[in-house]
Design a protein around this motif. Sequence first.
Motif, short mmCIF file in Angstrom:
data_model
loop_
_atom_site.label_atom_id
_atom_site.label_comp_id
_atom_site.label_asym_id
_atom_site.label_seq_id
_atom_site.Cartn_x
_atom_site.Cartn_y
_atom_site.Cartn_z
N LEU A 8 -45.13 30.85 39.71
CA LEU A 8 -45.44 29.44 39.88
C LEU A 8 -45.99 29.15 41.27
CD1 LEU A 8 -42.45 27.68 38.10
CD2 LEU A 8 -44.77 27.96 37.28
N GLU A 9 -45.51 29.88 42.28
CA GLU A 9 -45.99 29.68 43.65
C GLU A 9 -47.34 30.32 43.86
OE1 GLU A 9 -41.66 29.61 45.88
OE2 GLU A 9 -42.78 31.47 45.77
N ALA A 10 -47.67 31.34 43.09
CA ALA A 10 -48.92 32.06 43.28
C ALA A 10 -50.12 31.19 42.92
CB ALA A 10 -48.92 33.33 42.44
N HIS A 11 -49.99 30.31 41.95
CA HIS A 11 -51.09 29.46 41.51
C HIS A 11 -50.62 28.01 41.43
CE1 HIS A 11 -53.45 33.00 40.62
NE2 HIS A 11 -52.45 33.48 39.92
N PRO A 12 -50.44 27.35 42.56
CA PRO A 12 -49.92 25.98 42.49
C PRO A 12 -50.91 24.99 41.90
CG PRO A 12 -50.48 26.57 44.75
CD PRO A 12 -50.63 27.81 43.91
N GLU A 13 -52.22 25.31 41.91
CA GLU A 13 -53.20 24.38 41.34
C GLU A 13 -53.22 24.43 39.82
OE1 GLU A 13 -55.21 28.27 42.03
OE2 GLU A 13 -54.07 26.96 43.33
N HIS A 14 -52.54 25.39 39.21
CA HIS A 14 -52.48 25.52 37.76
C HIS A 14 -51.04 25.40 37.30
CE1 HIS A 14 -56.66 26.66 37.54
NE2 HIS A 14 -56.46 27.61 38.43
N PRO A 15 -50.55 24.17 37.13
CA PRO A 15 -49.16 24.05 36.65
C PRO A 15 -49.06 24.53 35.22
CG PRO A 15 -50.24 21.91 36.69
CD PRO A 15 -51.19 22.90 37.31
N PRO A 16 -47.88 24.94 34.80
CA PRO A 16 -47.73 25.41 33.42
C PRO A 16 -48.08 24.31 32.43
CG PRO A 16 -45.59 25.18 34.47
CD PRO A 16 -46.62 24.94 35.53
N ALA A 17 -48.68 24.71 31.32
CA ALA A 17 -49.08 23.75 30.29
C ALA A 17 -47.83 23.14 29.64
CB ALA A 17 -49.92 24.44 29.23
N PRO A 18 -47.87 21.84 29.39
CA PRO A 18 -46.71 21.22 28.73
C PRO A 18 -46.60 21.72 27.28
CG PRO A 18 -48.50 19.65 28.91
CD PRO A 18 -48.92 20.88 29.66
N ASP A 19 -45.39 21.82 26.83
CA ASP A 19 -45.14 22.29 25.47
C ASP A 19 -44.87 21.08 24.58
OD1 ASP A 19 -44.56 23.77 23.24
OD2 ASP A 19 -42.57 24.39 23.93
N PRO A 20 -45.85 20.67 23.76
CA PRO A 20 -45.66 19.46 22.95
C PRO A 20 -44.54 19.59 21.92
CG PRO A 20 -47.73 20.54 22.39
CD PRO A 20 -47.15 21.26 23.56
N VAL A 21 -44.30 20.79 21.43
CA VAL A 21 -43.22 20.97 20.45
C VAL A 21 -41.87 20.70 21.10
CG1 VAL A 21 -42.07 22.64 18.95
CG2 VAL A 21 -44.56 22.57 19.05
N SER A 22 -41.69 21.17 22.32
CA SER A 22 -40.43 20.93 23.01
C SER A 22 -40.24 19.44 23.29
CB SER A 22 -40.39 21.70 24.33
OG SER A 22 -40.35 23.07 24.08
N ASP A 23 -41.33 18.75 23.60
CA ASP A 23 -41.24 17.30 23.82
C ASP A 23 -40.80 16.58 22.54
OD1 ASP A 23 -41.99 17.59 26.44
OD2 ASP A 23 -44.09 17.04 26.09
N ARG A 26 -37.16 17.32 21.91
CA ARG A 26 -36.32 16.59 22.86
C ARG A 26 -36.12 15.14 22.43
NH1 ARG A 26 -39.20 18.06 27.33
NH2 ARG A 26 -38.56 20.20 27.26
N TRP A 27 -37.21 14.49 22.00
CA TRP A 27 -37.11 13.11 21.53
C TRP A 27 -36.31 13.01 20.24
CZ3 TRP A 27 -37.60 8.83 24.04
CH2 TRP A 27 -38.40 8.78 25.18
N ALA A 28 -36.46 14.00 19.38
CA ALA A 28 -35.69 13.99 18.13
C ALA A 28 -34.20 14.16 18.41
CB ALA A 28 -36.18 15.10 17.21
N ALA A 29 -33.85 15.02 19.36
CA ALA A 29 -32.45 15.20 19.73
C ALA A 29 -31.89 13.91 20.34
CB ALA A 29 -32.30 16.36 20.71
N PHE A 30 -32.70 13.24 21.13
CA PHE A 30 -32.30 11.96 21.69
C PHE A 30 -32.02 10.95 20.57
CE2 PHE A 30 -33.69 7.74 23.25
CZ PHE A 30 -32.69 7.52 24.17
N SER A 31 -32.87 10.96 19.55
CA SER A 31 -32.68 10.06 18.42
C SER A 31 -31.41 10.40 17.63
CB SER A 31 -33.88 10.12 17.48
OG SER A 31 -35.03 9.67 18.14
N CYS A 32 -31.09 11.70 17.55
CA CYS A 32 -29.88 12.11 16.84
C CYS A 32 -28.63 11.55 17.51
CB CYS A 32 -29.79 13.64 16.81
SG CYS A 32 -30.97 14.42 15.71
N VAL A 33 -28.71 11.28 18.81
CA VAL A 33 -27.58 10.69 19.53
C VAL A 33 -27.67 9.17 19.51
CG1 VAL A 33 -26.49 10.50 21.81
CG2 VAL A 33 -27.31 12.72 20.99
N LEU A 34 -28.86 8.65 19.70
CA LEU A 34 -29.03 7.20 19.83
C LEU A 34 -28.78 6.45 18.52
CD1 LEU A 34 -29.91 4.86 21.67
CD2 LEU A 34 -32.24 5.25 20.85
#
Length: 111
Positions: A8-23, A26-34
């Motif tokens: 991550l420090e070697a290429h700071p201009e290229h942050p890791p791509a977001p993982d839409p499935v994890s997002d 995460r929202w579904a798990a939040f809904s399971c609680v809410l």
Amino acid sequence: MTAPLTPLEAHPEHPPAPDPVSDVIRWAAFSCVLVPVVLLWSGASLAGALGTAVGLAAVTAVCRVLLRRSEACAARPAPDEEYAPRQGRHQRHGTAARRGGRHSGGNTPAG
């Protein structure tokens, strides 16, 4: 002597791509609680709220599996073969294929 850079420090201009499935998960798990909390707050029974939580968790788990499988299939390289339509002897060409039959006559019934 300095410590080696992490990936991550070697290429700071290229942050890791977001993982839409994890997002989504995460929202579904939040809904399971809410959702059960809102159900309890609005006067639903504890058994009904727990049943809803279990059902939402099961649906979330199945969706996660299907999303990951779909993601894995999409990431696979395409095979070398092209999927061109077969042009065998059973494939119909010309106007007879569009008419739906082999008869070359008009619209009169056979008599």
